[in-house]
Design a protein around this motif. Structure first.
Motif, PDB file in Angstrom:
ATOM      1  N   SER A  70      -1.561   4.303   1.673  1.00  0.00           N
ATOM      2  CA  SER A  70      -1.684   3.856   3.068  1.00  0.00           C
ATOM      3  C   SER A  70      -2.747   4.650   3.844  1.00  0.00           C
ATOM      4  O   SER A  70      -3.421   4.085   4.710  1.00  0.00           O
ATOM      5  CB  SER A  70      -0.327   3.946   3.773  1.00  0.00           C
ATOM      6  N   ALA A  71      -2.892   5.937   3.527  1.00  0.00           N
ATOM      7  CA  ALA A  71      -3.870   6.750   4.261  1.00  0.00           C
ATOM      8  C   ALA A  71      -5.287   6.223   4.032  1.00  0.00           C
ATOM      9  O   ALA A  71      -6.116   6.195   4.956  1.00  0.00           O
ATOM     10  CB  ALA A  71      -3.764   8.213   3.826  1.00  0.00           C
ATOM     11  N   GLU A  72      -5.547   5.762   2.788  1.00  0.00           N
ATOM     12  CA  GLU A  72      -6.873   5.179   2.483  1.00  0.00           C
ATOM     13  C   GLU A  72      -7.132   3.951   3.360  1.00  0.00           C
ATOM     14  O   GLU A  72      -8.252   3.717   3.816  1.00  0.00           O
ATOM     15  CB  GLU A  72      -6.925   4.713   1.028  1.00  0.00           C
ATOM     16  N   VAL A  73      -6.065   3.156   3.528  1.00  0.00           N
ATOM     17  CA  VAL A  73      -6.215   1.936   4.345  1.00  0.00           C
ATOM     18  C   VAL A  73      -6.548   2.324   5.786  1.00  0.00           C
ATOM     19  O   VAL A  73      -7.469   1.759   6.402  1.00  0.00           O
ATOM     20  CB  VAL A  73      -4.923   1.083   4.293  1.00  0.00           C
ATOM     21  N   MET A  74      -5.832   3.321   6.304  1.00  0.00           N
ATOM     22  CA  MET A  74      -6.088   3.772   7.679  1.00  0.00           C
ATOM     23  C   MET A  74      -7.535   4.270   7.812  1.00  0.00           C
ATOM     24  O   MET A  74      -8.228   3.934   8.784  1.00  0.00           O
ATOM     25  CB  MET A  74      -5.100   4.894   8.055  1.00  0.00           C
ATOM     26  N   ASP A  75      -7.973   5.048   6.825  1.00  0.00           N
ATOM     27  CA  ASP A  75      -9.346   5.582   6.862  1.00  0.00           C
ATOM     28  C   ASP A  75     -10.385   4.459   6.809  1.00  0.00           C
ATOM     29  O   ASP A  75     -11.388   4.474   7.518  1.00  0.00           O
ATOM     30  CB  ASP A  75      -9.580   6.531   5.671  1.00  0.00           C
ATOM     31  N   PRO A 106       0.806  -1.232   0.000  1.00  0.00           N
ATOM     32  CA  PRO A 106       0.000   0.000   0.000  1.00  0.00           C
ATOM     33  C   PRO A 106       0.835   1.277   0.000  1.00  0.00           C
ATOM     34  O   PRO A 106       0.348   2.337  -0.386  1.00  0.00           O
ATOM     35  CB  PRO A 106      -0.811  -0.103   1.291  1.00  0.00           C
ATOM     36  N   PHE A 107       2.080   1.188   0.433  1.00  0.00           N
ATOM     37  CA  PHE A 107       2.933   2.384   0.463  1.00  0.00           C
ATOM     38  C   PHE A 107       3.551   2.674  -0.912  1.00  0.00           C
ATOM     39  O   PHE A 107       4.143   3.731  -1.123  1.00  0.00           O
ATOM     40  CB  PHE A 107       4.034   2.213   1.523  1.00  0.00           C
ATOM     41  N   ALA A 108       3.442   1.705  -1.810  1.00  0.00           N
ATOM     42  CA  ALA A 108       3.937   1.893  -3.187  1.00  0.00           C
ATOM     43  C   ALA A 108       3.040   1.048  -4.081  1.00  0.00           C
ATOM     44  O   ALA A 108       3.438   0.008  -4.591  1.00  0.00           O
ATOM     45  CB  ALA A 108       5.396   1.448  -3.283  1.00  0.00           C
ATOM     46  N   SER A 144       5.752  -8.749   4.292  1.00  0.00           N
ATOM     47  CA  SER A 144       4.421  -8.355   4.775  1.00  0.00           C
ATOM     48  C   SER A 144       4.503  -7.732   6.167  1.00  0.00           C
ATOM     49  O   SER A 144       3.771  -6.782   6.471  1.00  0.00           O
ATOM     50  CB  SER A 144       3.495  -9.572   4.830  1.00  0.00           C
ATOM     51  N   LEU A 145       5.384  -8.267   6.999  1.00  0.00           N
ATOM     52  CA  LEU A 145       5.493  -7.718   8.354  1.00  0.00           C
ATOM     53  C   LEU A 145       6.185  -6.355   8.328  1.00  0.00           C
ATOM     54  O   LEU A 145       5.941  -5.507   9.195  1.00  0.00           O
ATOM     55  CB  LEU A 145       6.213  -8.696   9.285  1.00  0.00           C
ATOM     56  N   SER A 146       7.043  -6.103   7.315  1.00  0.00           N
ATOM     57  CA  SER A 146       7.634  -4.757   7.165  1.00  0.00           C
ATOM     58  C   SER A 146       6.553  -3.750   6.808  1.00  0.00           C
ATOM     59  O   SER A 146       6.548  -2.621   7.304  1.00  0.00           O
ATOM     60  CB  SER A 146       8.712  -4.751   6.068  1.00  0.00           C
ATOM     61  N   ILE A 147       5.626  -4.169   5.946  1.00  0.00           N
ATOM     62  CA  ILE A 147       4.499  -3.290   5.603  1.00  0.00           C
ATOM     63  C   ILE A 147       3.641  -3.047   6.842  1.00  0.00           C
ATOM     64  O   ILE A 147       3.262  -1.906   7.144  1.00  0.00           O
ATOM     65  CB  ILE A 147       3.644  -3.923   4.482  1.00  0.00           C
TER      66      ILE A 147
END
Ligand SMILES: Nc1ncnc2c1ncn2[C@@H]1O[C@H](COP(=O)(O)OP(=O)(O)O)[C@@H](O)[C@H]1O
Ligand SMILES: O=P(O)(O)OC[C@H]1O[C@](O)(COP(=O)(O)O)[C@@H](O)[C@@H]1O
Ligand SMILES: [Mg+2]
Length: 373
Positions: A107-112, A90-92, A130-133
């Motif tokens: 990523s902001a969309e995911v948080m929202d 999600p960050f790229a 995946s754990l880094s994400i």
């Protein structure tokens, strides 16, 4: 920290709704973790939503409720009922804007979306990628608990990732079968197993399957040394040899064998072909017929063996307990006999490779197994 595994949670938890996703290469035991987490959460009155295809579903809003009936019967099933992905960070995140494909931070969309869905915390089941994400989301304030998944067993801070032991069992079975045909035909049999940067599968399968030579990424090999080992066996009346080679093994001063590169992945290198290269090289110097088997995704598919079902179940339960206890940014881990919680940042900051003084490696050397050095 030791989290008192199995103790009934009787405190108040702010967590009322958990999300769960599986990311990275699939592995046996994913469904067992999902099942244990859903059962544990529902038992405590916590709702669970499954996110489809790892972080892709988080960006796209591909969620579905998970209730005990949804996880019924999945304990022995390989793969993941939620789907997974090696891409989709999600960050790229690759996004079409009109005709143009752009890489955007979504990523902001995911948080929202998590907020809108009333999701209090995320259980991320994945490997280092995946754990880094997940850790990046934790830095943005998401409450995250990690579960260590990968057949490669290359995550730090845990003795074992789930799926590894099943992959080893599959490779060991292949070695047992290769043994009988190798002996009958007086051949060198090479088994290429997975393990990009860490040789855990090759090492453990090699020991379990009685290999004569084990080649791992951590120990660059010299062809001369392998040829000598094979020829010494022949002089002693053993006119066959079994070699296990990790896909990431390489000759001293040489490179890993890359099958192809794949766009859209943080690590774009798809390995494969070291077994064939080694076979061609060895036939030239030993004059012995050599055959190669590439085990490939057979190691990733199928039903988890009992020890992985138990480990996956313990991890699933422990991940929910960590969330209920408000212990976030942590990964559940096996240390000795205990399930503990470790900071995710420590678990992903580097890969866990086979150390040169690893006790299993030392035992193998003591009984004459060669590592090509
Ligand atoms: N070091 C990293 N930091 C952030 N994201 C990563 C990193 N490595 C991989 N990723 C991303 O994580 C996802 C899954 O990684 P992958 O290595 O395929 O699976 P795993 O979770 O099993 O390690 C991919 O989308 C990849 O782009
Ligand atoms: O064929 P794929 O899915 O691209 O991935 C192959 C890779 O995935 C693995 O099986 C597991 O890696 P991850 O746990 O990081 O996903 C590696 O051993 C192998 O190199
Ligand atoms: Mg990875």
């Amino acid at each position: 920290m030791k989290p008192n595994e199995g103790e009934q949670w009787d405190g108040q938890s702010e967590v009322k709704k958990l999300a769960i996703l599986t990311g990275g290469g699939d592995c046996p035991g994913l469904n067992a973790v999902i099942r244990a987490a859903v059962k544990t959460a529902c038992h405590r009155g916590i709702a669970v939503v499954g996110i489809q295809d790892g972080f892709r579903g988080a960006v796209e809003g591909d969620f579905r409720p998970l209730e005990p009936k949804d996880v019924s019967g999945i304990l022995p099933r390989g793969g993941t009922i939620l789907g997974t992905t090696n891409r989709d960070n999600p960050f790229a995140y690759p996004t079409w804007v009109g005709e143009e494909r752009q890489v955007q931070d979504r990523s902001a969309e995911v948080m929202d979306r998590f907020k809108a869905e009333g999701i209090d915390a995320l259980i991320a089941i994945g490997g280092d990628g995946s754990l880094s994400i997940a850790l990046e989301f934790a830095k943005q304030g998401l409450k995250v608990v990690g579960v260590p998944k990968t057949i490669d067993n290359d995550l730090m801070c845990t003795d074992l990732t789930f799926g590894f032991q099943t992959a080893v069992a599959t490779a060991q079975d292949a070695l047992d079968r290769l043994h009988t045909t190798a002996e009958s035909h007086h051949r060198i049999m090479i088994l290429e197993v997975m393990g990009r940067y860490a040789g855990w599968i090759a090492l453990y399968a090699g020991v379990a399957g009685g290999a004569d030579v084990i080649l791992i990424p951590e120990i660059p090999y010299q062809l001369r040394s392998i040829a000598e080992a094979v020829q010494r066996r022949a002089r002693l009346g053993k006119h066959f040899s079994i070699i296990v080679v990790a896909e990431g093994a390489k000759p001293l001063g040489g490179d890993m064998v890359v099958e192809r590169t794949m766009s859209g992945r943080t690590d774009p290198i798809k390995l494969g072909g070291i077994g064939a290269k080694l076979a061609a090289d060895l036939e030239k110097v030993t004059d012995m017929e050599t055959r190669v088997t590439v085990l490939g995704h057979l190691q990733r598919g199928g039903s988890p063996i009992a020890v992985d079902r138990v480990l996956s179940t313990r991890y699933g339960v422990a991940a929910v307990e960590s969330a209920l206890a408000g212990d976030f940014g942590m990964m559940v881990a096996l240390q000795g006999q205990d399930i503990v919680r470790v900071p995710m940042a420590e678990a992903v900051h580097k890969l866990k490779q086979v150390e040169l003084d690893d006790p299993v490696l030392n035992s193998a050397r003591s009984m004459g197994i060669k590592f090509g050095d």
